[in-house]
Write a protein that holds these residues in place. Structure first.
Motif, PDB file in Angstrom:
ATOM      1  N   TRP A 177       5.125  14.013  -1.304  1.00  0.00           N
ATOM      2  CA  TRP A 177       3.756  14.195  -0.818  1.00  0.00           C
ATOM      3  C   TRP A 177       2.977  12.901  -0.640  1.00  0.00           C
ATOM      4  CZ3 TRP A 177       1.776  18.990  -4.110  1.00  0.00           C
ATOM      5  CH2 TRP A 177       2.553  20.097  -3.747  1.00  0.00           C
ATOM      6  N   HIS A 178       3.229  11.925  -1.515  1.00  0.00           N
ATOM      7  CA  HIS A 178       2.412  10.700  -1.426  1.00  0.00           C
ATOM      8  C   HIS A 178       2.593   9.980  -0.080  1.00  0.00           C
ATOM      9  CE1 HIS A 178       6.243   8.963  -2.659  1.00  0.00           C
ATOM     10  NE2 HIS A 178       5.796   7.795  -2.266  1.00  0.00           N
ATOM     11  N   SER A 179       3.715  10.222   0.604  1.00  0.00           N
ATOM     12  CA  SER A 179       3.902   9.602   1.932  1.00  0.00           C
ATOM     13  C   SER A 179       2.847  10.106   2.908  1.00  0.00           C
ATOM     14  CB  SER A 179       5.257   9.956   2.538  1.00  0.00           C
ATOM     15  OG  SER A 179       6.253   9.914   1.597  1.00  0.00           O
ATOM     16  N   MET A 234       0.793  -1.234   0.000  1.00  0.00           N
ATOM     17  CA  MET A 234       0.000   0.000   0.000  1.00  0.00           C
ATOM     18  C   MET A 234       0.827   1.287   0.000  1.00  0.00           C
ATOM     19  SD  MET A 234      -3.252  -1.032   2.433  1.00  0.00           S
ATOM     20  CE  MET A 234      -2.387  -1.585   3.864  1.00  0.00           C
ATOM     21  N   HIS A 235       2.148   1.194   0.149  1.00  0.00           N
ATOM     22  CA  HIS A 235       2.924   2.397   0.467  1.00  0.00           C
ATOM     23  C   HIS A 235       2.911   3.478  -0.621  1.00  0.00           C
ATOM     24  CE1 HIS A 235       6.105   0.674  -2.025  1.00  0.00           C
ATOM     25  NE2 HIS A 235       6.750   1.817  -1.936  1.00  0.00           N
ATOM     26  N   ASP A 236       2.746   3.086  -1.885  1.00  0.00           N
ATOM     27  CA  ASP A 236       2.783   4.087  -2.970  1.00  0.00           C
ATOM     28  C   ASP A 236       1.421   4.293  -3.635  1.00  0.00           C
ATOM     29  OD1 ASP A 236       5.410   4.924  -2.831  1.00  0.00           O
ATOM     30  OD2 ASP A 236       6.157   3.491  -4.313  1.00  0.00           O
ATOM     31  N   MET A 237       0.350   3.941  -2.949  1.00  0.00           N
ATOM     32  CA  MET A 237      -0.955   3.917  -3.614  1.00  0.00           C
ATOM     33  C   MET A 237      -1.464   5.277  -4.083  1.00  0.00           C
ATOM     34  SD  MET A 237      -3.331   0.874  -2.090  1.00  0.00           S
ATOM     35  CE  MET A 237      -3.101  -0.835  -2.668  1.00  0.00           C
ATOM     36  N   THR A 238      -0.921   6.364  -3.547  1.00  0.00           N
ATOM     37  CA  THR A 238      -1.374   7.676  -4.054  1.00  0.00           C
ATOM     38  C   THR A 238      -0.289   8.367  -4.879  1.00  0.00           C
ATOM     39  OG1 THR A 238      -0.663   8.779  -2.017  1.00  0.00           O
ATOM     40  CG2 THR A 238      -2.974   8.103  -2.136  1.00  0.00           C
ATOM     41  N   LYS A 239       0.763   7.624  -5.227  1.00  0.00           N
ATOM     42  CA  LYS A 239       1.862   8.255  -5.955  1.00  0.00           C
ATOM     43  C   LYS A 239       1.451   8.666  -7.378  1.00  0.00           C
ATOM     44  CE  LYS A 239       6.831   8.047  -6.260  1.00  0.00           C
ATOM     45  NZ  LYS A 239       8.055   7.307  -5.962  1.00  0.00           N
ATOM     46  N   ALA A 240       0.468   7.979  -7.927  1.00  0.00           N
ATOM     47  CA  ALA A 240       0.024   8.319  -9.285  1.00  0.00           C
ATOM     48  C   ALA A 240      -0.990   9.461  -9.289  1.00  0.00           C
ATOM     49  CB  ALA A 240      -0.578   7.090  -9.954  1.00  0.00           C
ATOM     50  N   HIS A 270       6.343   7.749   6.941  1.00  0.00           N
ATOM     51  CA  HIS A 270       7.787   7.997   7.064  1.00  0.00           C
ATOM     52  C   HIS A 270       8.633   7.369   5.959  1.00  0.00           C
ATOM     53  CE1 HIS A 270       7.141   9.807  10.931  1.00  0.00           C
ATOM     54  NE2 HIS A 270       6.582   8.727  11.426  1.00  0.00           N
ATOM     55  N   HIS A 271       7.996   6.752   4.954  1.00  0.00           N
ATOM     56  CA  HIS A 271       8.813   5.928   4.057  1.00  0.00           C
ATOM     57  C   HIS A 271       9.693   6.709   3.086  1.00  0.00           C
ATOM     58  CE1 HIS A 271       5.774   6.194   0.720  1.00  0.00           C
ATOM     59  NE2 HIS A 271       6.788   5.882  -0.038  1.00  0.00           N
ATOM     60  N   THR A 272       9.415   7.958   2.862  1.00  0.00           N
ATOM     61  CA  THR A 272      10.259   8.718   1.917  1.00  0.00           C
ATOM     62  C   THR A 272      11.392   9.445   2.617  1.00  0.00           C
ATOM     63  OG1 THR A 272       8.226   9.123   0.693  1.00  0.00           O
ATOM     64  CG2 THR A 272      10.173  10.257  -0.070  1.00  0.00           C
ATOM     65  N   LEU A 273      11.086  10.075   3.733  1.00  0.00           N
ATOM     66  CA  LEU A 273      12.117  10.858   4.415  1.00  0.00           C
ATOM     67  C   LEU A 273      12.922  10.046   5.422  1.00  0.00           C
ATOM     68  CD1 LEU A 273      10.241  14.253   5.026  1.00  0.00           C
ATOM     69  CD2 LEU A 273      11.792  13.641   3.173  1.00  0.00           C
ATOM     70  N   ALA A 288      13.115  -1.641   2.517  1.00  0.00           N
ATOM     71  CA  ALA A 288      12.572  -2.454   1.423  1.00  0.00           C
ATOM     72  C   ALA A 288      12.295  -1.599   0.190  1.00  0.00           C
ATOM     73  CB  ALA A 288      11.294  -3.156   1.889  1.00  0.00           C
ATOM     74  N   ASP A 289      11.803  -0.389   0.412  1.00  0.00           N
ATOM     75  CA  ASP A 289      11.490   0.522  -0.699  1.00  0.00           C
ATOM     76  C   ASP A 289      12.752   0.825  -1.518  1.00  0.00           C
ATOM     77  OD1 ASP A 289       9.888   2.204  -2.242  1.00  0.00           O
ATOM     78  OD2 ASP A 289      10.273   3.945  -0.963  1.00  0.00           O
ATOM     79  N   LYS A 290      13.868   0.917  -0.817  1.00  0.00           N
ATOM     80  CA  LYS A 290      15.122   1.275  -1.491  1.00  0.00           C
ATOM     81  C   LYS A 290      15.870   0.086  -2.093  1.00  0.00           C
ATOM     82  CE  LYS A 290      15.918   5.797  -1.019  1.00  0.00           C
ATOM     83  NZ  LYS A 290      14.567   6.237  -0.732  1.00  0.00           N
TER      84      LYS A 290
END
Ligand code: FE2
Ligand code: FE2
Length: 270
Positions: A182-184, A151-157, A208-211, A225-227
């Motif tokens: 912003w999607h975070s 679910m972590h990137d579900m609003t990235k688009a 917190h997954h981006t910063l 995991a994201d990286k």
């Protein structure tokens, strides 16, 4: 005594369907409305039948039909609302199954494919897999970690405009960061309101997954995991091994490497 049988995939059973059936029962004076779950569906029929049973529990007039398929006796129900639920509106499912939809995630794959392009969906599945491995290595809830990855990137688009509107209300102080961040902040809002996600740990980890500014174990797992997920295409054996031993050290290494990359490749002063 009048009864009727309606048929649909109930994949899953929705609030609109339940309302329509209760209304039909009331208007026509039906003693019972039976729900027949058709063979074809994304989820196995037994699983869809279980969801129907849960959903109709509050209403005596509604009952699961266990007899054989017989189109002459059945009324097909308009099931258009089912796809909308699967695509990411779990709040429109029958109330009795909303919790199950977010906690067990039977449609997370469909939701991901609707909200993300194929590349980002593949990335999310890969992140989810690494999350699960790291959680298992640390004796944590592996399924919870898997769901966080999915679910972590579900609003990235979402467009910057759409995400910006949410940011203005929920995280105005973070708007000075690049829209890439912003999607975070918008994903937890979307997930809370439309998917019914109440798991604080997952919501926090996504925030917190981006910063990389989270200090919880799940925060670190998702960041790492994201990286390092394999579809990014570089060897991350060292990072994975360190993270399996120590999440804090693993996250620090990944963050240091990410900053170095941004300095060298993107000329950023980080
Ligand atoms: Fe992200
Ligand atoms: Fe990501």
């Amino acid at each position: 005594m009048k009864t009727c049988i309606v048929s649909a995939p109930f994949d899953p059973v929705t609030n609109a369907e339940i309302r329509r059936l209760l209304n039909a029962a009331k208007v026509n004076g039906f003693r019972k409305v039976y729900l027949y779950v058709t063979e074809e569906g994304i989820l196995p029929r037994a699983q869809r039948m279980r969801m129907v049973s849960l959903a109709i529990r509050p209403w005596r007039k509604l009952e699961l039909y266990k007899g054989k398929d017989n189109p002459a006796n059945m009324i097909p129900l308009n099931s258009a609302s089912e796809e909308i639920v699967r695509q990411g509106r779990y709040d429109l499912a029958a109330p009795g199954i909303r919790k199950l939809l977010i906690e067990e995630g039977p449609y997370l794959n469909e939701t991901l494919d609707h909200l993300c392009n194929p590349h980002r969906a593949a990335h999310s599945r890969s992140v989810a897999m690494v999350c699960r491995q790291l959680a298992e290595a640390h004796g944590m809830d592996a399924e919870q970690a898997w769901r966080a990855g999915m679910m972590h990137d579900m609003t990235k688009a979402f467009s910057d405009e759409a995400n910006g509107k949410i940011m203005k209300v929920y995280a105005p102080e973070m708007m000075e960061y690049s829209p890439k961040v912003w999607h975070s902040y918008t994903a937890p809002v979307y997930l809370y309101h439309y998917l019914g996600l109440r798991d604080r740990k997952i919501l926090e980890a996504i925030r917190h997954h981006t910063l990389a500014d989270g200090t919880g174990d799940l925060d670190r797992i998702l960041y790492i995991a994201d990286k390092i997920e394999p579809s990014r295409g570089y060897d991350s054996t060292k990072e994975m091994e360190l993270s399996i031993q120590d999440l804090k050290k693993g996250a620090e290494l990944v963050l240091a490497e990410s900053k170095q990359y941004m300095r060298e490749k993107e000329g950023l002063n980080v």
